[in-house]
Write a protein that holds these residues in place. Structure first.
Motif, PDB file in Angstrom:
ATOM      1  N   LEU A  10       8.814   3.368  -4.201  1.00 47.48           N
ATOM      2  CA  LEU A  10       8.975   4.202  -5.402  1.00 47.48           C
ATOM      3  C   LEU A  10       8.482   3.470  -6.649  1.00 47.48           C
ATOM      4  O   LEU A  10       7.848   4.069  -7.524  1.00 47.48           O
ATOM      5  CB  LEU A  10      10.447   4.613  -5.560  1.00 47.48           C
ATOM      6  CG  LEU A  10      10.947   5.660  -4.561  1.00 47.48           C
ATOM      7  CD1 LEU A  10      12.475   5.743  -4.584  1.00 47.48           C
ATOM      8  CD2 LEU A  10      10.339   7.036  -4.846  1.00 47.48           C
ATOM      9  N   ALA A  11       8.756   2.173  -6.713  1.00 51.40           N
ATOM     10  CA  ALA A  11       8.311   1.393  -7.882  1.00 51.40           C
ATOM     11  C   ALA A  11       6.777   1.356  -7.940  1.00 51.40           C
ATOM     12  O   ALA A  11       6.186   1.475  -9.022  1.00 51.40           O
ATOM     13  CB  ALA A  11       8.876  -0.021  -7.821  1.00 51.40           C
ATOM     14  N   HIS A  12       6.141   1.214  -6.786  1.00 48.86           N
ATOM     15  CA  HIS A  12       4.670   1.208  -6.776  1.00 48.86           C
ATOM     16  C   HIS A  12       4.122   2.560  -7.235  1.00 48.86           C
ATOM     17  O   HIS A  12       3.156   2.619  -8.002  1.00 48.86           O
ATOM     18  CB  HIS A  12       4.135   0.861  -5.378  1.00 48.86           C
ATOM     19  CG  HIS A  12       4.006  -0.617  -5.173  1.00 48.86           C
ATOM     20  ND1 HIS A  12       5.082  -1.427  -4.881  1.00 48.86           N
ATOM     21  CD2 HIS A  12       2.924  -1.436  -5.243  1.00 48.86           C
ATOM     22  CE1 HIS A  12       4.670  -2.679  -4.770  1.00 48.86           C
ATOM     23  NE2 HIS A  12       3.373  -2.721  -4.985  1.00 48.86           N
ATOM     24  N   ILE A  13       4.735   3.626  -6.754  1.00 52.80           N
ATOM     25  CA  ILE A  13       4.281   4.963  -7.165  1.00 52.80           C
ATOM     26  C   ILE A  13       4.439   5.112  -8.683  1.00 52.80           C
ATOM     27  O   ILE A  13       3.542   5.604  -9.382  1.00 52.80           O
ATOM     28  CB  ILE A  13       5.062   6.062  -6.415  1.00 52.80           C
ATOM     29  CG1 ILE A  13       4.681   6.034  -4.928  1.00 52.80           C
ATOM     30  CG2 ILE A  13       4.798   7.445  -7.016  1.00 52.80           C
ATOM     31  CD1 ILE A  13       5.481   6.983  -4.054  1.00 52.80           C
ATOM     32  N   LYS A  72       3.359   1.328 -16.028  1.00 54.23           N
ATOM     33  CA  LYS A  72       4.268   0.251 -16.430  1.00 54.23           C
ATOM     34  C   LYS A  72       4.203  -0.897 -15.418  1.00 54.23           C
ATOM     35  O   LYS A  72       3.959  -0.665 -14.224  1.00 54.23           O
ATOM     36  CB  LYS A  72       5.689   0.759 -16.606  1.00 54.23           C
ATOM     37  CG  LYS A  72       6.335   1.300 -15.353  1.00 54.23           C
ATOM     38  CD  LYS A  72       7.794   1.646 -15.583  1.00 54.23           C
ATOM     39  CE  LYS A  72       7.992   2.791 -16.555  1.00 54.23           C
ATOM     40  NZ  LYS A  72       9.345   2.932 -17.022  1.00 54.23           N
ATOM     41  N   PRO A  73       4.391  -2.138 -15.880  1.00 55.57           N
ATOM     42  CA  PRO A  73       4.360  -3.270 -14.962  1.00 55.57           C
ATOM     43  C   PRO A  73       5.354  -3.083 -13.817  1.00 55.57           C
ATOM     44  O   PRO A  73       6.437  -2.519 -14.014  1.00 55.57           O
ATOM     45  CB  PRO A  73       4.752  -4.463 -15.835  1.00 55.57           C
ATOM     46  CG  PRO A  73       4.426  -4.039 -17.223  1.00 55.57           C
ATOM     47  CD  PRO A  73       4.634  -2.558 -17.270  1.00 55.57           C
ATOM     48  N   LEU A  74       4.963  -3.593 -12.657  1.00 51.64           N
ATOM     49  CA  LEU A  74       5.779  -3.428 -11.461  1.00 51.64           C
ATOM     50  C   LEU A  74       7.213  -3.918 -11.664  1.00 51.64           C
ATOM     51  O   LEU A  74       8.166  -3.300 -11.182  1.00 51.64           O
ATOM     52  CB  LEU A  74       5.108  -4.209 -10.326  1.00 51.64           C
ATOM     53  CG  LEU A  74       5.352  -3.756  -8.915  1.00 51.64           C
ATOM     54  CD1 LEU A  74       5.260  -2.251  -8.746  1.00 51.64           C
ATOM     55  CD2 LEU A  74       4.342  -4.445  -7.997  1.00 51.64           C
ATOM     56  N   GLU A 100       0.863  -1.193   0.000  1.00 46.80           N
ATOM     57  CA  GLU A 100       0.000   0.000   0.000  1.00 46.80           C
ATOM     58  C   GLU A 100       0.894   1.235   0.000  1.00 46.80           C
ATOM     59  O   GLU A 100       1.770   1.353   0.850  1.00 46.80           O
ATOM     60  CB  GLU A 100      -0.841   0.029   1.276  1.00 46.80           C
ATOM     61  CG  GLU A 100      -2.101  -0.826   1.212  1.00 46.80           C
ATOM     62  CD  GLU A 100      -3.140  -0.270   0.253  1.00 46.80           C
ATOM     63  OE1 GLU A 100      -3.527   0.905   0.424  1.00 46.80           O
ATOM     64  OE2 GLU A 100      -3.544  -1.005  -0.670  1.00 46.80           O
ATOM     65  N   VAL A 101       0.696   2.127  -0.920  1.00 49.81           N
ATOM     66  CA  VAL A 101       1.446   3.380  -0.810  1.00 49.81           C
ATOM     67  C   VAL A 101       0.468   4.498  -0.434  1.00 49.81           C
ATOM     68  O   VAL A 101      -0.674   4.515  -0.872  1.00 49.81           O
ATOM     69  CB  VAL A 101       2.205   3.771  -2.100  1.00 49.81           C
ATOM     70  CG1 VAL A 101       3.314   2.804  -2.397  1.00 49.81           C
ATOM     71  CG2 VAL A 101       1.269   3.879  -3.278  1.00 49.81           C
ATOM     72  N   THR A 102       0.968   5.373   0.416  1.00 55.00           N
ATOM     73  CA  THR A 102       0.118   6.482   0.838  1.00 55.00           C
ATOM     74  C   THR A 102       0.528   7.714   0.053  1.00 55.00           C
ATOM     75  O   THR A 102       1.643   8.203   0.202  1.00 55.00           O
ATOM     76  CB  THR A 102       0.309   6.749   2.349  1.00 55.00           C
ATOM     77  OG1 THR A 102       0.374   5.484   2.993  1.00 55.00           O
ATOM     78  CG2 THR A 102      -0.842   7.560   2.912  1.00 55.00           C
ATOM     79  N   LEU A 103      -0.375   8.173  -0.758  1.00 52.89           N
ATOM     80  CA  LEU A 103      -0.095   9.395  -1.512  1.00 52.89           C
ATOM     81  C   LEU A 103      -0.786  10.550  -0.804  1.00 52.89           C
ATOM     82  O   LEU A 103      -1.823  10.367  -0.164  1.00 52.89           O
ATOM     83  CB  LEU A 103      -0.621   9.267  -2.937  1.00 52.89           C
ATOM     84  CG  LEU A 103       0.038   8.197  -3.804  1.00 52.89           C
ATOM     85  CD1 LEU A 103      -0.709   8.041  -5.114  1.00 52.89           C
ATOM     86  CD2 LEU A 103       1.494   8.564  -4.071  1.00 52.89           C
ATOM     87  N   LYS A 104      -0.178  11.726  -0.951  1.00 52.85           N
ATOM     88  CA  LYS A 104      -0.856  12.903  -0.414  1.00 52.85           C
ATOM     89  C   LYS A 104      -1.958  13.301  -1.397  1.00 52.85           C
ATOM     90  O   LYS A 104      -1.915  12.949  -2.572  1.00 52.85           O
ATOM     91  CB  LYS A 104       0.147  14.051  -0.259  1.00 52.85           C
ATOM     92  CG  LYS A 104       1.178  13.764   0.826  1.00 52.85           C
ATOM     93  CD  LYS A 104       1.882  15.022   1.258  1.00 52.85           C
ATOM     94  CE  LYS A 104       3.082  15.321   0.416  1.00 52.85           C
ATOM     95  NZ  LYS A 104       3.929  16.379   0.868  1.00 52.85           N
ATOM     96  N   THR A 159       3.431  12.257 -15.088  1.00 53.65           N
ATOM     97  CA  THR A 159       4.072  11.379 -14.101  1.00 53.65           C
ATOM     98  C   THR A 159       4.953  12.144 -13.106  1.00 53.65           C
ATOM     99  O   THR A 159       6.157  11.895 -13.022  1.00 53.65           O
ATOM    100  CB  THR A 159       4.977  10.362 -14.838  1.00 53.65           C
ATOM    101  OG1 THR A 159       5.888  11.115 -15.672  1.00 53.65           O
ATOM    102  CG2 THR A 159       4.195   9.379 -15.676  1.00 53.65           C
ATOM    103  N   PRO A 160       4.371  13.054 -12.325  1.00 56.24           N
ATOM    104  CA  PRO A 160       5.228  13.840 -11.437  1.00 56.24           C
ATOM    105  C   PRO A 160       5.519  13.160 -10.082  1.00 56.24           C
ATOM    106  O   PRO A 160       6.381  13.611  -9.338  1.00 56.24           O
ATOM    107  CB  PRO A 160       4.388  15.105 -11.204  1.00 56.24           C
ATOM    108  CG  PRO A 160       2.970  14.651 -11.342  1.00 56.24           C
ATOM    109  CD  PRO A 160       2.966  13.515 -12.317  1.00 56.24           C
ATOM    110  N   LEU A 161       4.771  12.088  -9.744  1.00 57.36           N
ATOM    111  CA  LEU A 161       4.749  11.649  -8.345  1.00 57.36           C
ATOM    112  C   LEU A 161       6.053  11.045  -7.843  1.00 57.36           C
ATOM    113  O   LEU A 161       6.450  11.285  -6.697  1.00 57.36           O
ATOM    114  CB  LEU A 161       3.589  10.673  -8.116  1.00 57.36           C
ATOM    115  CG  LEU A 161       2.189  11.270  -8.311  1.00 57.36           C
ATOM    116  CD1 LEU A 161       1.114  10.220  -8.055  1.00 57.36           C
ATOM    117  CD2 LEU A 161       1.979  12.487  -7.403  1.00 57.36           C
TER     118      LEU A 161
END
Ligand code: NAP
Ligand code: MG
Length: 492
Positions: free
Chosen positions: A89-92, A99-101, A2-6, A183-185
């Motif tokens: 970072l890869a998940h983001i 793109k695939p993980l 799980e990634v937490t984005l703002k 893709t800025p994240l």
């Protein structure tokens, strides 16, 4: 994971999170689902102004006084941070880019390696002395430009940031970077992670659109060097903008790279290389081997296997481990690629597999395009001349070597090429005659830090990934010293 984005991201300027002066934001979207991931600051000339000021301040106050060894150590620390956080970072990256993980993980690994390469290189950037006439000493210093402006694309977001940031920082510059609007994240999360390691203002990120945020950066009079990766069309505009200030420019632009299969090639190896060359990252790579020159003697058996393998590519949710190809980066890019497929049919080429968005109901919200192969392609068709930047391969049958070479070179681009043959003399001869900056023999898409990457013709100016990239990020200062102690008199 799980990634937490703002919900909302600001610019990263002078080590602080800074609101866009104009108050505008835009949405960044997951291209696999259409979901909005976050709102991001839409920068303008005012924000760029602040970032350039912050970068110069950091240059004068800290970075220009930081010696090469210390800069190298900081770059090593950045690499460590990427490695430690690579899963997140890869998940983001996958969420923002599609793109695939597996590919995002490789991007993170390569980004860390890029910082490590230039961490080591920082202390090896040397000047020279020149043997000059008389009792004199002449020496040449390599000095950083000061503040560098960098604009990057969406296909390898954090990896492209690494390719640009690492050599610029190693050479002693401060940077203002504009990521692609799609893709800025990952770059923003990267800034959060490195905040304690990199002195404030050394790396600044202004997000937003090309015309509003990119253009003011590349034409800013205090930006002494501009580095850009993206389309040839925008590359020309960037070069023209930089010309107004006589700023130095490096450009890494598009490609339409040939993959040449000779009749004596190891066809199994060639098959893997051709698939990788065009379907990796859903074909959204400047190096894509998008024109396959297949010799007539092996044409039928090779095509049979190529089509079969292409049909087996698992297109789908990029977060699923079995997925081999995700969506394209945006609805716009999907439309663009489908438009090229339509054009190819109108031009008289034949689709042998793919050719549309997948019908799977689960994929309808995403920006997917089936892996597509065109045969009966003539080299003068637009689909053979223009960069499609999607999973679309154009196959050209060849028999006469000279004609094939002429066609392989017969595009405005000259980035990469692949040569497949067991006859190594033939391979090296062909490599010499290809107008391309990066050539693979019996493999494709393999990069090495230290080996210069960049384009011939309209694929760009300058080289990345190499030691000499540091030269692009420095200017030379020649110092000529009188050692005789005697005044030289011109007027007697
Ligand atoms: P692009 O327009 O060339 O974008 C690359 C970067 O330049 C983005 O950050 C973009 O901002 C920025 N930009 C746009 N206009 C600018 C300007 N006037 N001044 C300064 N910066 C500017 O690429 P794209 O539109 O995303 O893609 C279009 C095509 O370009 C693709 O289909 C492909 O053929 C090619 N492309 C090539 C590469 C490569 O690696 N060689 C990478 C990406 C795309 P925005 O984010 O607002 O656009
Ligand atoms: Mg996005």
């Amino acid at each position: 994971m799980e990634v937490t984005l703002k919900e909302r991201y600001c610019h990263f300027i002078g080590g602080e999170w800074v609101e866009p002066q104009g108050g505008k934001t835009f949405e960044t979207v997951n291209p696999a689902t259409g979901e909005v991931l976050a709102r991001v600051a839409a920068g303008d000339a005012h924000d760029v102004e602040r970032a350039v000021e912050a970068a110069w301040q950091a240059y004068h106050q800290s970075w220009s006084r930081t010696d090469a060894n210390a800069r190298g150590k900081i770059l090593y620390q950045i690499a460590e941070i990427i490695r430690k956080n690579s899963e997140e970072l890869a998940h983001i990256e996958t969420l923002d880019n599609g793109k695939p993980l597996l590919e995002s993980r490789l991007d993170m690994f390569l980004a860390a390696e890029c910082f490590e390469y230039y961490a080591g290189a920082a202390t090896k950037l040397e000047g020279k002395t020149v043997p000059v006439f008389g009792e004199r000493l002449d020496y040449v210093l390599r000095e950083p430009w000061g503040v560098v402006g960098q604009v990057i694309p969406w296909n390898f977001p954090l990896l492209m940031a690494a390719w640009k940031l690492a050599p610029a920082l190693a050479a002693g510059n401060c940077v203002v970077l504009k990521p692609a609007e799609q893709t800025p994240l990952s770059a923003l999360r990267f800034c959060e992670l490195i905040g304690d390691v990199v002195p404030k203002g050394v790396i600044n990120v202004v997000t937003g659109f090309g015309p509003e945020a990119g253009a003011p950066l590349v034409r800013h009079p205090k930006v002494k060097k501009v580095a850009f990766t993206g389309s040839t069309e925008v590359g020309r505009q960037v070069m023209a903008a930089a010309a107004a200030n006589v700023a130095d420019v490096t450009l890494e632009l598009g490609g339409k790279s040939p993959q040449i299969v000779f009749p004596d090639a190891d066809l199994d190896a060639a098959l893997e290389g051709v698939l990788l060359g065009i379907f990796y990252n859903a074909g959204q790579q400047c190096s894509a081997g998008s024109r396959l020159f297949l010799h007539k003697d092996v044409y039928d058996p090779f095509m049979e296997k190529l089509v079969e393998r292409t049909r087996q590519i698992k297109v789908g949710d990029p977060l699923k481990p079995e997925t081999q190809m995700g969506p394209l980066v945006s609805r716009e890019q999907q439309k663009r690629v489908l438009g090229y497929i339509e054009l190819g049919v109108k031009e008289g080429a034949q689709i042998v597999t793919g050719g549309k968005a997948p019908e799977d109901p689960e994929l309808q919200k995403g920006c997917y395009v089936e892996p597509t192969i065109f045969v009966d392609v003539q080299n003068n068709m637009r689909i053979a001349q223009e960069e499609i930047f999607g999973p679309v391969l154009c196959v050209l049958r060849w028999s006469d070597y000279e004609t094939m070479l002429q066609e392989a070179n017969g595009v405005q681009y000259g980035l990469c090429a692949g040569i497949w043959t067991r006859d190594l003399l033939q391979a090296h001869r062909t490599a010499q005659r290809l107008e391309a900056g990066y050539i693979w023999i019996n493999q494709y898409d393999v990069y090495a830090y230290g080996a210069p990457f960049g384009g011939y013709k309209q694929s760009g100016i300058g080289r990345e990934l190499a030691f000499e990239t540091l030269y692009h990020y420095t200017q030379q200062k020649n110092v000529n010293v009188d050692l005789s102690g005697k005044p030289s008199r011109w007027f007697r």
